[in-house]
Design a protein around this motif. Structure first.
Motif, short mmCIF file in Angstrom:
data_model
loop_
_atom_site.label_atom_id
_atom_site.label_comp_id
_atom_site.label_asym_id
_atom_site.label_seq_id
_atom_site.Cartn_x
_atom_site.Cartn_y
_atom_site.Cartn_z
N ALA A 74 5.41 -69.84 -55.46
CA ALA A 74 5.87 -69.43 -54.14
C ALA A 74 4.70 -69.22 -53.18
N SER A 75 5.01 -69.34 -51.89
CA SER A 75 3.96 -69.40 -50.87
C SER A 75 3.53 -68.01 -50.40
N PHE A 76 3.10 -67.16 -51.33
CA PHE A 76 2.67 -65.82 -50.91
C PHE A 76 1.19 -65.79 -50.61
N ALA A 194 8.89 -72.60 -39.51
CA ALA A 194 7.97 -73.72 -39.30
C ALA A 194 6.76 -73.58 -40.23
N HIS A 195 6.30 -72.35 -40.42
CA HIS A 195 5.17 -72.06 -41.32
C HIS A 195 5.53 -72.46 -42.76
N GLU A 196 6.73 -72.07 -43.20
CA GLU A 196 7.14 -72.42 -44.57
C GLU A 196 7.34 -73.93 -44.70
N LEU A 197 7.87 -74.57 -43.65
CA LEU A 197 7.97 -76.02 -43.68
C LEU A 197 6.57 -76.61 -43.88
N GLY A 198 5.59 -76.02 -43.22
CA GLY A 198 4.20 -76.45 -43.39
C GLY A 198 3.77 -76.39 -44.86
N HIS A 199 4.11 -75.31 -45.53
CA HIS A 199 3.78 -75.22 -46.96
C HIS A 199 4.49 -76.32 -47.75
N LEU A 200 5.75 -76.56 -47.44
CA LEU A 200 6.52 -77.57 -48.18
C LEU A 200 5.91 -78.95 -47.98
N ARG A 216 -4.79 -71.93 -47.18
CA ARG A 216 -3.39 -72.39 -47.14
C ARG A 216 -2.63 -71.76 -45.99
N GLU A 217 -2.84 -70.46 -45.79
CA GLU A 217 -2.13 -69.77 -44.72
C GLU A 217 -2.54 -70.31 -43.35
N ALA A 218 -3.84 -70.54 -43.18
CA ALA A 218 -4.32 -71.08 -41.90
C ALA A 218 -3.71 -72.46 -41.66
ZN LIG Z 1 2.30 -68.82 -45.89
#
Ligand SMILES: [Zn+2]
Length: 343
Positions: A74-76, A194-200, A216-218
């Motif tokens: 998960a994207s934590f 949109a941020h989570e889409l970025g992770h995906l 990753r967050e940036a």
């Molecule tokens: Zn994130």
């Protein structure tokens, strides 16, 4: 019949240590460890005690094994220890939310996932490509929740009592899931989506170890910023040295927070460092750091509304809760603010 993974999950979702559960259920710590390891199973009376302490029906422990959602999936971002306990509670609930979607899929064929992966590209380039692939042109995205659902993303609400836990996402069996903190403003939820889409799009191949989350967050933020406010369109709006009023008009047009709009203008060199700083101070004084005065209404789930309220609706909170052997109040949390509260 007793399923050890269900005991562990029911405990974690409440953020309880084994020691706490031992105290609250009146069982020994050693017994609990053995139950969770599958070395021994509780007596019927023991199961009743555990069920009461964990607020689940006894039958919950008798269902099939459940696969947890691992932190690395998960994207934590990196969190403090106290927050990490809440994160684990949220992840345990996420595993149950997957079962809720499983219940829905017994009756409905949900959209096939169609989120592209561009793990080798720079975030802004990837965001432009996704826009192109999805035929979004240079226009503002009118409803991001609906857009993502149409691309096969499954949305759910995370426990918003935990205001320090942000949205997160993961893939399970090639299906993308995004958990939203629906207690935030509409604009922030859109940015989170949109941020989570970025992770995906960017990080589907990566092990999401929270210890190395900074880059990753940036990247996910850069993706979100470009995806919501594409460069060429913002540049064409003549925002050079924009006034507060113009920034507020632009944030309404793009449906982003005033802060995100300001950040984007600075990123595109339309505001100087000095103008950027004074804009941030002005907006902060007007309450824009925490709230979004004059903002839009939060987006909701079209998919969940259809399967729960549509003409051929079959999945109500109550029958899903019955199938999952959980309280209806708990299942209602999974979709909180994403569908009407009467669900
Ligand atoms: Zn994130």
């Amino acid at each position: 019949m007793f399923t050890p993974s269900r005991l562990r999950l029911a405990r974690l979702r409440l953020g309880l240590t084994r020691t706490r559960l031992a105290a609250e259920s009146g069982m020994s710590l050693r017994s609990l460890v053995e139950y969770e390891n599958g070395k021994r199973r509780p007596t019927n009376e023991g199961m009743e005690k555990l069920a009461a302490a964990l607020s689940v029906p006894r039958e919950f422990f008798e269902r099939d094994p459940i696969e947890p959602v691992p932190v690395q999936a998960a994207s934590f971002r990196k969190l403090s220890k106290a927050t990490a306990t809440r994160r684990d509670a949220v992840l345990a609930t996420a595993a149950l939310t997957l079962e809720f979607y499983g219940a829905i899929e017994q009756y409905f064929r949900l959209p096939t996932p169609a989120v592209p992966t561009f793990d080798k590209l720079a975030p802004d380039h990837a965001a432009e490509l996704v826009r192109r692939q999805w035929n979004l042109g240079d226009r503002p995205i009118s409803n991001l929740a609906h857009l993502l659902e149409s691309k096969g993303v499954r949305l759910a609400s995370l426990n918003q009592d935990y205001s320090d836990i942000d949205a997160f996402c993961f893939y399970r069996d090639a299906v993308p899931y995004v958990f939203l903190n629906t207690g935030k403003t509409a604009e922030r939820q859109r940015f989170d989506l949109a941020h989570e889409l970025g992770h995906l799009v960017l990080h589907s191949e990566v092990e999401m170890d929270p210890a190395h989350s900074k880059a990753r967050e940036a990247e996910a933020n850069a993706f979100a910023s470009t995806f919501l406010m594409p460069e060429s369109a913002v540049l064409s709006q003549l925002m050079d040295g924009a006034s507060v009023e113009r920034v507020l008009a632009a944030r309404s047009y793009w449906k982003v927070s005033a802060m995100a709009m300001t950040h984007r203008l600075h990123e595109l060199r339309l505001l100087s460092d000095w103008q950027y700083r004074s804009m941030c101070i002005t907006l902060s004084d007007r309450g824009f750091r925490k709230e979004e005065p004059g903002g839009v209404v939060p987006e909701t789930s079209q998919l969940l509304r259809k399967v729960m309220f549509g003409a051929e609706a079959r999945v109500s909170i109550r029958n899903a809760a019955k199938e999952l052997e959980l309280d209806a109040a708990e299942v209602r949390q999974y979709v909180r603010h994403l569908v009407p509260t009467s669900a």
